[in-house]
Motif scaffolding. Structure first.
Motif, short mmCIF file in Angstrom:
data_model
loop_
_atom_site.label_atom_id
_atom_site.label_comp_id
_atom_site.label_asym_id
_atom_site.label_seq_id
_atom_site.Cartn_x
_atom_site.Cartn_y
_atom_site.Cartn_z
N CYS A 54 0.83 -1.22 0.00
CA CYS A 54 0.00 0.00 0.00
C CYS A 54 0.86 1.26 0.00
CB CYS A 54 -0.93 -0.01 1.21
SG CYS A 54 -2.17 -1.32 1.21
N ALA A 55 1.84 1.31 0.90
CA ALA A 55 2.72 2.48 0.97
C ALA A 55 3.55 2.62 -0.30
CB ALA A 55 3.63 2.39 2.20
N GLY A 56 4.04 1.48 -0.82
CA GLY A 56 4.85 1.52 -2.03
C GLY A 56 4.06 1.97 -3.23
N TRP A 57 2.83 1.51 -3.36
CA TRP A 57 1.99 1.92 -4.49
C TRP A 57 1.77 3.43 -4.47
CZ3 TRP A 57 -2.70 4.33 -5.23
CH2 TRP A 57 -3.23 4.27 -6.53
N VAL A 58 1.46 3.97 -3.30
CA VAL A 58 1.31 5.42 -3.18
C VAL A 58 2.63 6.12 -3.47
CG1 VAL A 58 0.80 7.31 -1.58
CG2 VAL A 58 -0.60 5.24 -1.56
N GLY A 59 3.73 5.48 -3.03
CA GLY A 59 5.03 6.10 -3.17
C GLY A 59 5.50 6.26 -4.60
N LEU A 78 1.47 7.99 -7.16
CA LEU A 78 0.88 9.31 -7.03
C LEU A 78 1.93 10.40 -7.18
CD1 LEU A 78 -1.61 8.73 -4.07
CD2 LEU A 78 -1.97 8.41 -6.53
N ASP A 79 1.46 11.56 -7.56
CA ASP A 79 2.32 12.74 -7.69
C ASP A 79 1.76 13.83 -6.79
OD1 ASP A 79 4.14 14.62 -8.42
OD2 ASP A 79 3.29 15.01 -10.41
N LEU A 80 2.30 13.92 -5.60
CA LEU A 80 1.80 14.85 -4.59
C LEU A 80 2.94 15.74 -4.09
CD1 LEU A 80 -0.36 12.30 -2.54
CD2 LEU A 80 -1.18 13.96 -4.22
N PRO A 81 2.60 16.83 -3.42
CA PRO A 81 3.64 17.69 -2.84
C PRO A 81 4.50 16.92 -1.84
CG PRO A 81 1.53 18.82 -2.84
CD PRO A 81 1.26 17.40 -3.25
N PRO A 82 5.72 17.39 -1.55
CA PRO A 82 6.68 16.64 -0.74
C PRO A 82 6.14 16.08 0.57
CG PRO A 82 7.73 18.56 -1.69
CD PRO A 82 6.29 18.66 -2.04
N VAL A 83 5.72 16.94 1.48
CA VAL A 83 5.30 16.46 2.80
C VAL A 83 4.01 15.66 2.71
CG1 VAL A 83 4.65 17.16 5.12
CG2 VAL A 83 6.47 18.39 3.92
N HIS A 130 2.85 13.92 0.21
CA HIS A 130 3.07 12.61 -0.41
C HIS A 130 3.59 11.60 0.62
CE1 HIS A 130 4.56 10.43 -4.31
NE2 HIS A 130 3.74 9.70 -3.58
N LEU A 131 4.55 12.01 1.43
CA LEU A 131 5.10 11.12 2.44
C LEU A 131 4.05 10.74 3.47
CD1 LEU A 131 7.50 9.65 3.70
CD2 LEU A 131 8.12 11.78 4.85
N LEU A 132 3.27 11.71 3.94
CA LEU A 132 2.25 11.43 4.95
C LEU A 132 1.17 10.50 4.40
CD1 LEU A 132 1.81 14.94 6.61
CD2 LEU A 132 3.06 12.95 7.49
N VAL A 133 0.77 10.71 3.15
CA VAL A 133 -0.25 9.84 2.55
C VAL A 133 0.28 8.42 2.39
CG1 VAL A 133 -1.61 9.42 0.47
CG2 VAL A 133 -1.44 11.73 1.38
N ALA A 134 1.54 8.28 2.00
CA ALA A 134 2.13 6.94 1.85
C ALA A 134 2.21 6.24 3.20
CB ALA A 134 3.51 7.05 1.22
#
Length: 428
Positions: free
Chosen positions: A155-160, A163-168, A170-174
């Motif tokens: 799950c974390a890897g797929w988000v990592g 997705l293309d999200l802002p720096p902080v 993206h990390l929090l969502v992952a």
């Protein structure tokens, strides 16, 4: 005139009915000392010491130099003793230099690198150990850490890498995706146990296989987890915005996952010491029947406990995929941590502080094991580290054996003697 009775020294005077009996128990200082010697902390430390001693014997037995010296033991016994000493001290010295500090490095920054490697190895062990220990304290045996780590890593890897999200963000969502994935996989166990009465050991073992083959399939399928344009069952690398930052710069592998592990230790301590749900966890773990009579919903407590346990173990998978292995992961991303976490939780007595120390200890064994083999050559098998871990578990699981070896007093011995004497007095 009253008569004076003379009682010979050493005799016990009779006591009239209803009169308070003299205190014949052992001194308070002896009781305190006995409690300290029989505490879980002392038993755990002594178990580690015994494991290290047994490991030293095994190292000496596998060393060809010791075998050669033992061939003429009766002619020159000092050579055999010296060979055994050099073999054991050399191996453990290399273990220290590979896990704590390397004195052969030219400066402090290079010498301290082994300690950072120890903390890096310890990070997922601490997180997974907290999850297993939480389940232990609720009376559940969660051995599904491997499956929960794999699902969380996926799950974390797929988000990592997708997705293309802002720096902080993206990390929090992952990280959140990994926690949710691990909690979901652990929650399945809690629901099945609560609603059907199924045993959590069987469920977790089966879910480990389900998770492993499911992730293997997804890593081999384009459009799921497999890297685009690749035939290798491996994911793409993590986006830079989704990678846990390095704590001490790029020259060290230690990342922010270690800080997450420290925060998780504090959270679990607060959960069991200061929260109402932690009280319910402890009550159900001590006696589910009494907790049910007291009005606690035992079934829902099992579900909540497995959700939290799976979420904590999921954080271990997150630290692996977003911090340690960021170039892409495969189905071996758990690296046996899910099972090692059981040992960490046992050594730490399922207490947050104990799990933190146990995780660092096992991280040191992992980091120093390779250095031990490289320094000593082929004389020390790398599997000796696994033997040490197994011996630690063996001695921790057998406190009477540890007490017998170190001649420690039996726990609650005075209490049992007092009860026996009280029964005799009542019958008399």
């Amino acid at each position: 005139m009253s008569e004076t009775s003379h009682t010979p020294p050493g005799t016990v005077q009779p006591v009239a009915p209803g009169e308070a009996k003299p205190d014949t128990t052992q001194p308070r200082s002896n009781k305190v000392l006995a409690e300290i010697l029989n505490s879980s902390i002392v038993i755990s430390i002594l178990a580690v010491v015994l494991a290290m001693v047994a490991g030293a014997i095994l190292i000496a037995l596998t060393d060809p130099k010791v075998h050669t010296a033992a061939g003429y033991f009766f002619a020159r016994p000092g050579d055999t003793i010296a060979a055994v000493w050099q073999s054991a001290t050399g191996a453990y010295g290399a273990l220290f230099q590979g896990s704590i500090y390397n004195f052969k490095r030219p400066d402090f920054l290079n010498g301290i690198r082994p300690l950072t490697e120890t903390l890096t190895f310890a990070t997922p062990l601490i997180l997974a150990g907290l999850g297993v220990g939480l389940a232990f304290r609720v009376g559940m045996f969660n051995i599904g850490g491997r499956g929960q780590m794999l699902i969380a890593a996926a799950c974390a890897g797929w988000v990592g890498f997708t997705l293309d999200l802002p720096p902080v963000v993206h990390l929090l969502v992952a990280i959140a995706a990994g926690i949710i994935g691990g909690a979901f996989w652990g929650g399945i166990v809690g629901v099945l146990k609560a609603r059907t009465g199924a045993h959590e050991v069987i469920i977790t073992i089966m879910l480990n296989y389900v998770a492993f083959y499911l992730i293997t399939f997804m890593l081999s399928t384009q459009g799921l987890l497999q890297a685009p344009g690749s035939n290798v069952p491996k994911s793409a690398g993590m986006a830079e915005n989704a990678v846990l930052p390095k704590l001490l710069g790029d020259r060290y592998n230690l990342h922010a996952g270690f800080l997450i592990a420290i925060l998780a230790v504090v959270f679990v301590w607060w959960l069991f010491s200061r929260s109402s749900i932690g009280f319910r966890f402890r009550a159900v773990g001590e006696n589910p029947n009494a907790a049910r009579v007291a009005g606690i919903d035992v079934k829902n407590t099992y579900v909540y406990a497995m959700l939290l346990s799976g979420g904590l173990i999921g954080l271990a998978g997150v630290s692996q995929v977003l911090g340690t292995v960021t170039s892409g992961f495969d189905n071996g991303i758990d690296a046996g941590i899910g099972f090692d976490a059981i040992t960490v939780a046992l050594l730490g007595r399922s207490r947050p502080g104990g799990i933190l120390i146990a995780g660092i200890l096992f991280g040191a064994l992992k980091a120093g094991g390779y250095s031990m083999q490289a320094t000593q050559g082929v004389n020390v098998p790398i599997d000796i580290v696994l033997v040490l871990q197994a011996l630690i578990v063996l001695f921790i699981a057998a406190p009477p054996l540890v007490r017998a070896i170190f001649f420690l007093p039996k726990p609650d011995g005075s209490t049992r003697r007092t009860r026996r004497s009280a029964k005799k007095e009542v019958s008399a």
